[in-house]
Design a protein around this motif. Structure first.
Motif, PDB file in Angstrom:
ATOM      1  N   LEU A   1      12.934  -0.924  -0.887  1.00 58.06           N
ATOM      2  CA  LEU A   1      12.854  -1.803   0.279  1.00 58.06           C
ATOM      3  C   LEU A   1      14.240  -2.108   0.838  1.00 58.06           C
ATOM      4  O   LEU A   1      15.151  -2.460   0.082  1.00 58.06           O
ATOM      5  CB  LEU A   1      12.162  -3.105  -0.142  1.00 58.06           C
ATOM      6  CG  LEU A   1      12.011  -4.208   0.900  1.00 58.06           C
ATOM      7  CD1 LEU A   1      11.118  -3.753   2.052  1.00 58.06           C
ATOM      8  CD2 LEU A   1      11.416  -5.460   0.233  1.00 58.06           C
ATOM      9  N   PHE A   2      14.375  -2.006   2.169  1.00 55.89           N
ATOM     10  CA  PHE A   2      15.649  -2.262   2.820  1.00 55.89           C
ATOM     11  C   PHE A   2      15.421  -3.007   4.134  1.00 55.89           C
ATOM     12  O   PHE A   2      14.390  -2.839   4.786  1.00 55.89           O
ATOM     13  CB  PHE A   2      16.380  -0.945   3.133  1.00 55.89           C
ATOM     14  CG  PHE A   2      16.664  -0.100   1.935  1.00 55.89           C
ATOM     15  CD1 PHE A   2      17.850  -0.238   1.228  1.00 55.89           C
ATOM     16  CD2 PHE A   2      15.737   0.837   1.494  1.00 55.89           C
ATOM     17  CE1 PHE A   2      18.110   0.549   0.117  1.00 55.89           C
ATOM     18  CE2 PHE A   2      15.981   1.629   0.381  1.00 55.89           C
ATOM     19  CZ  PHE A   2      17.176   1.481  -0.315  1.00 55.89           C
ATOM     20  N   HIS A   3      16.396  -3.805   4.521  1.00 54.61           N
ATOM     21  CA  HIS A   3      16.390  -4.462   5.823  1.00 54.61           C
ATOM     22  C   HIS A   3      17.301  -3.696   6.772  1.00 54.61           C
ATOM     23  O   HIS A   3      18.415  -3.320   6.403  1.00 54.61           O
ATOM     24  CB  HIS A   3      16.854  -5.912   5.697  1.00 54.61           C
ATOM     25  CG  HIS A   3      15.885  -6.780   4.961  1.00 54.61           C
ATOM     26  ND1 HIS A   3      16.201  -8.045   4.514  1.00 54.61           N
ATOM     27  CD2 HIS A   3      14.594  -6.566   4.600  1.00 54.61           C
ATOM     28  CE1 HIS A   3      15.141  -8.576   3.912  1.00 54.61           C
ATOM     29  NE2 HIS A   3      14.156  -7.690   3.948  1.00 54.61           N
ATOM     30  N   MET A   4      16.824  -3.489   8.014  1.00 54.40           N
ATOM     31  CA  MET A   4      17.592  -2.708   8.974  1.00 54.40           C
ATOM     32  C   MET A   4      17.428  -3.291  10.379  1.00 54.40           C
ATOM     33  O   MET A   4      16.436  -3.031  11.060  1.00 54.40           O
ATOM     34  CB  MET A   4      17.163  -1.238   8.977  1.00 54.40           C
ATOM     35  CG  MET A   4      18.060  -0.358   9.839  1.00 54.40           C
ATOM     36  SD  MET A   4      17.682   1.414   9.702  1.00 54.40           S
ATOM     37  CE  MET A   4      16.190   1.484  10.696  1.00 54.40           C
TER      38      MET A   4
ATOM     39  N   ALA B   1       0.835  -1.204   0.000  1.00 52.95           N
ATOM     40  CA  ALA B   1       0.000   0.000   0.000  1.00 52.95           C
ATOM     41  C   ALA B   1       0.870   1.254   0.000  1.00 52.95           C
ATOM     42  O   ALA B   1       0.569   2.234  -0.698  1.00 52.95           O
ATOM     43  CB  ALA B   1      -0.934  -0.012   1.206  1.00 52.95           C
ATOM     44  N   VAL B   2       1.944   1.241   0.777  1.00 53.42           N
ATOM     45  CA  VAL B   2       2.851   2.391   0.821  1.00 53.42           C
ATOM     46  C   VAL B   2       3.525   2.599  -0.527  1.00 53.42           C
ATOM     47  O   VAL B   2       3.585   3.715  -1.051  1.00 53.42           O
ATOM     48  CB  VAL B   2       3.899   2.197   1.931  1.00 53.42           C
ATOM     49  CG1 VAL B   2       5.041   3.206   1.800  1.00 53.42           C
ATOM     50  CG2 VAL B   2       3.240   2.315   3.303  1.00 53.42           C
ATOM     51  N   ALA B   3       4.039   1.521  -1.098  1.00 50.20           N
ATOM     52  CA  ALA B   3       4.739   1.628  -2.376  1.00 50.20           C
ATOM     53  C   ALA B   3       3.815   2.133  -3.477  1.00 50.20           C
ATOM     54  O   ALA B   3       4.233   2.916  -4.341  1.00 50.20           O
ATOM     55  CB  ALA B   3       5.330   0.276  -2.765  1.00 50.20           C
ATOM     56  N   ALA B   4       2.547   1.712  -3.445  1.00 50.28           N
ATOM     57  CA  ALA B   4       1.593   2.146  -4.466  1.00 50.28           C
ATOM     58  C   ALA B   4       1.204   3.600  -4.300  1.00 50.28           C
ATOM     59  O   ALA B   4       0.963   4.305  -5.290  1.00 50.28           O
ATOM     60  CB  ALA B   4       0.347   1.260  -4.408  1.00 50.28           C
ATOM     61  N   ALA B   5       1.129   4.065  -3.073  1.00 52.30           N
ATOM     62  CA  ALA B   5       0.642   5.423  -2.814  1.00 52.30           C
ATOM     63  C   ALA B   5       1.727   6.482  -2.921  1.00 52.30           C
ATOM     64  O   ALA B   5       1.427   7.651  -3.195  1.00 52.30           O
ATOM     65  CB  ALA B   5       0.000   5.488  -1.425  1.00 52.30           C
ATOM     66  N   ALA B   6       2.986   6.095  -2.699  1.00 45.16           N
ATOM     67  CA  ALA B   6       4.060   7.089  -2.653  1.00 45.16           C
ATOM     68  C   ALA B   6       5.327   6.534  -3.283  1.00 45.16           C
ATOM     69  O   ALA B   6       6.081   5.800  -2.624  1.00 45.16           O
ATOM     70  CB  ALA B   6       4.336   7.499  -1.202  1.00 45.16           C
ATOM     71  N   PRO B   7       5.603   6.863  -4.542  1.00 39.55           N
ATOM     72  CA  PRO B   7       6.848   6.393  -5.158  1.00 39.55           C
ATOM     73  C   PRO B   7       8.097   6.834  -4.393  1.00 39.55           C
ATOM     74  O   PRO B   7       9.105   6.124  -4.400  1.00 39.55           O
ATOM     75  CB  PRO B   7       6.799   7.031  -6.553  1.00 39.55           C
ATOM     76  CG  PRO B   7       5.339   7.260  -6.813  1.00 39.55           C
ATOM     77  CD  PRO B   7       4.741   7.603  -5.488  1.00 39.55           C
ATOM     78  N   ASP B   8       8.024   7.990  -3.734  1.00 37.17           N
ATOM     79  CA  ASP B   8       9.163   8.509  -2.983  1.00 37.17           C
ATOM     80  C   ASP B   8       9.136   7.920  -1.574  1.00 37.17           C
ATOM     81  O   ASP B   8       8.746   8.569  -0.599  1.00 37.17           O
ATOM     82  CB  ASP B   8       9.094  10.038  -2.928  1.00 37.17           C
ATOM     83  CG  ASP B   8      10.395  10.660  -2.427  1.00 37.17           C
ATOM     84  OD1 ASP B   8      11.348   9.908  -2.148  1.00 37.17           O
ATOM     85  OD2 ASP B   8      10.445  11.898  -2.307  1.00 37.17           O
ATOM     86  N   HIS B   9       9.566   6.655  -1.464  1.00 35.01           N
ATOM     87  CA  HIS B   9       9.471   5.956  -0.185  1.00 35.01           C
ATOM     88  C   HIS B   9      10.713   5.114   0.064  1.00 35.01           C
ATOM     89  O   HIS B   9      11.406   4.698  -0.864  1.00 35.01           O
ATOM     90  CB  HIS B   9       8.250   5.031  -0.167  1.00 35.01           C
ATOM     91  CG  HIS B   9       8.378   3.852  -1.090  1.00 35.01           C
ATOM     92  ND1 HIS B   9       7.876   3.842  -2.373  1.00 35.01           N
ATOM     93  CD2 HIS B   9       8.979   2.633  -0.922  1.00 35.01           C
ATOM     94  CE1 HIS B   9       8.155   2.687  -2.954  1.00 35.01           C
ATOM     95  NE2 HIS B   9       8.826   1.933  -2.097  1.00 35.01           N
ATOM     96  N   ALA B  10      10.963   4.869   1.342  1.00 30.22           N
ATOM     97  CA  ALA B  10      11.911   3.843   1.770  1.00 30.22           C
ATOM     98  C   ALA B  10      11.197   2.996   2.809  1.00 30.22           C
ATOM     99  O   ALA B  10      10.706   3.525   3.816  1.00 30.22           O
ATOM    100  CB  ALA B  10      13.179   4.450   2.346  1.00 30.22           C
ATOM    101  N   ILE B  11      11.096   1.715   2.548  1.00 26.00           N
ATOM    102  CA  ILE B  11      10.480   0.781   3.485  1.00 26.00           C
ATOM    103  C   ILE B  11      11.603   0.061   4.215  1.00 26.00           C
ATOM    104  O   ILE B  11      12.472  -0.553   3.589  1.00 26.00           O
ATOM    105  CB  ILE B  11       9.580  -0.226   2.740  1.00 26.00           C
ATOM    106  CG1 ILE B  11       8.406   0.504   2.077  1.00 26.00           C
ATOM    107  CG2 ILE B  11       9.073  -1.308   3.699  1.00 26.00           C
ATOM    108  CD1 ILE B  11       7.618  -0.353   1.102  1.00 26.00           C
ATOM    109  N   LEU B  12      11.591   0.153   5.546  1.00 28.78           N
ATOM    110  CA  LEU B  12      12.642  -0.434   6.368  1.00 28.78           C
ATOM    111  C   LEU B  12      12.053  -1.547   7.216  1.00 28.78           C
ATOM    112  O   LEU B  12      11.207  -1.301   8.089  1.00 28.78           O
ATOM    113  CB  LEU B  12      13.262   0.628   7.285  1.00 28.78           C
ATOM    114  CG  LEU B  12      13.801   1.892   6.614  1.00 28.78           C
ATOM    115  CD1 LEU B  12      14.331   2.864   7.671  1.00 28.78           C
ATOM    116  CD2 LEU B  12      14.901   1.549   5.616  1.00 28.78           C
ATOM    117  N   ARG B  13      12.494  -2.770   6.967  1.00 27.78           N
ATOM    118  CA  ARG B  13      12.055  -3.894   7.801  1.00 27.78           C
ATOM    119  C   ARG B  13      12.972  -3.994   9.019  1.00 27.78           C
ATOM    120  O   ARG B  13      14.185  -4.121   8.868  1.00 27.78           O
ATOM    121  CB  ARG B  13      12.093  -5.199   7.006  1.00 27.78           C
ATOM    122  CG  ARG B  13      11.010  -5.295   5.936  1.00 27.78           C
ATOM    123  CD  ARG B  13      11.166  -6.546   5.109  1.00 27.78           C
ATOM    124  NE  ARG B  13      10.092  -6.686   4.124  1.00 27.78           N
ATOM    125  CZ  ARG B  13      10.210  -7.372   2.989  1.00 27.78           C
ATOM    126  NH1 ARG B  13      11.357  -7.994   2.701  1.00 27.78           N
ATOM    127  NH2 ARG B  13       9.200  -7.459   2.153  1.00 27.78           N
TER     128      ARG B  13
END
Length: 307
Positions: free
Chosen positions: A217-220, A140-152
């Motif tokens: 997408l990144f792992h942290m 949902a985040v990736a679809a709504a905002a191309p300017d994103h970093a997802i941190l697991r």
């Protein structure tokens, strides 16, 4: 550190990472504005854009979530509303404001059967409601905002609120032995270290708006690995060194500690991409743990609640 503070709007006020961001921000040149209920309610999407707009951020960090893993099994609709619809609404609001969003996700998107630390390109396969909603939230985040970093992130502990380290110290104060699962593997991670990493990633996104590699997408997690029993033993050893309560760990299997939600056996994350792209590598969990234990023993932290 830049001369002008980086203004960050953080969703949630009482969660471990939100509180860590508020604490660590000033030292790292960030002005952190935590926005939570009732002004921002993830179950009421109409509140999200006005609340974030009022904070006038340069970047949004979405730290709030439904994190009660076992309770989610009986409240799947609420978990979905918060972790999927709410996350998507936060990302959409960031996009409307023209700022990047840093979204925190979890190692629970994996089933833990790959036999090595998971990379970002490994296929997710969550085994419980919480993991499924967090995975859907990433989409949902990736679809709504191309300017994103997802941190697991994973196995978060801190001086704040409810978490494994605080629970172990409380148990050690009342008993001589504690039964702890020893066949689940992961990477304990201090919320204070997460805050440092999040601010570094946020600064990169703002400073280099056209660099596509910084997005995605990144792992942290903290360096190293452990079982819950390993972590408990380390907590008790550090507590004893400081004159605090300690207990003997009785190692048990997952089968001996049934929970409503299935737990994956091995959710270690490979964090090499984050280090290569953002230049961010969190300390080993054994390096971060002593500060947290000491602060817990000092008794100066309020009991928080996860938003």
């Amino acid at each position: 550190m830049s001369a002008t503070p980086l203004r960050i709007a953080v969703t949630g006020r009482e969660g471990q990472v939100a509180r860590a961001l508020a604490e660590r921000g000033p030292a790292l040149g960030a002005e952190v504005v935590c926005v939570g209920r009732p002004a921002l309610d993830l179950t009421a999407p109409a509140t999200i854009l006005p609340a974030l707009a009022a904070a006038a951020p340069q970047v949004v960090v979405h730290a709030a979530a439904y994190t009660a893993v076992d309770r989610a099994e009986g409240e799947p609709d609420l978990a979905h509303a918060v972790n999927v619809e709410g996350a998507g609404a936060v990302a959409a609001a960031a996009a409307r404001l023209g700022v990047p969003v840093v979204h925190l996700s979890t190692d629970y998107v994996f089933d833990g059967r790959i036999g090595r630390p998971h990379r970002e390109d490994d296929a997710p396969a969550p085994v419980n409601v919480y993991g499924r909603t967090k995975l859907a939230g990433e989409a949902a985040v990736a679809a709504a905002a191309p300017d994103h970093a997802i941190l697991r992130v994973a196995w978060v502990y801190s001086p704040f609120g409810r978490n494994f380290v605080r629970t172990m110290l409380a148990l050690a104060a009342t008993r001589n032995a504690v039964r702890v699962v020893s066949d689940q593997h992961g990477a304990p991670t201090s919320a204070l270290a997460i805050a440092d990493g999040v601010i570094a990633v946020a600064r990169n996104l703002v400073a280099r708006p056209d660099e596509a590699a910084l997005r995605g997408l990144f792992h942290m997690t903290g360096a190293g690995e452990a079982t819950w029993a390993d972590l408990a033993e380390a907590v008790f050893a550090e507590s004893a060194r400081l004159g605090g309560p300690s207990a003997r760990v009785e190692r048990i299997g997952t089968v001996d500690y049934p929970t409503p939600a299935v737990r994956a056996p091995d959710t270690r994350l490979d964090c090499n991409r984050l280090a290569a792209v953002h230049g961010v590598a969190l300390p080993h969990w054994r390096v971060s743990l002593p500060e947290v234990v000491a602060r817990c023993l000092a008794g100066k932290e309020e009991e928080g609640r996860t938003p």
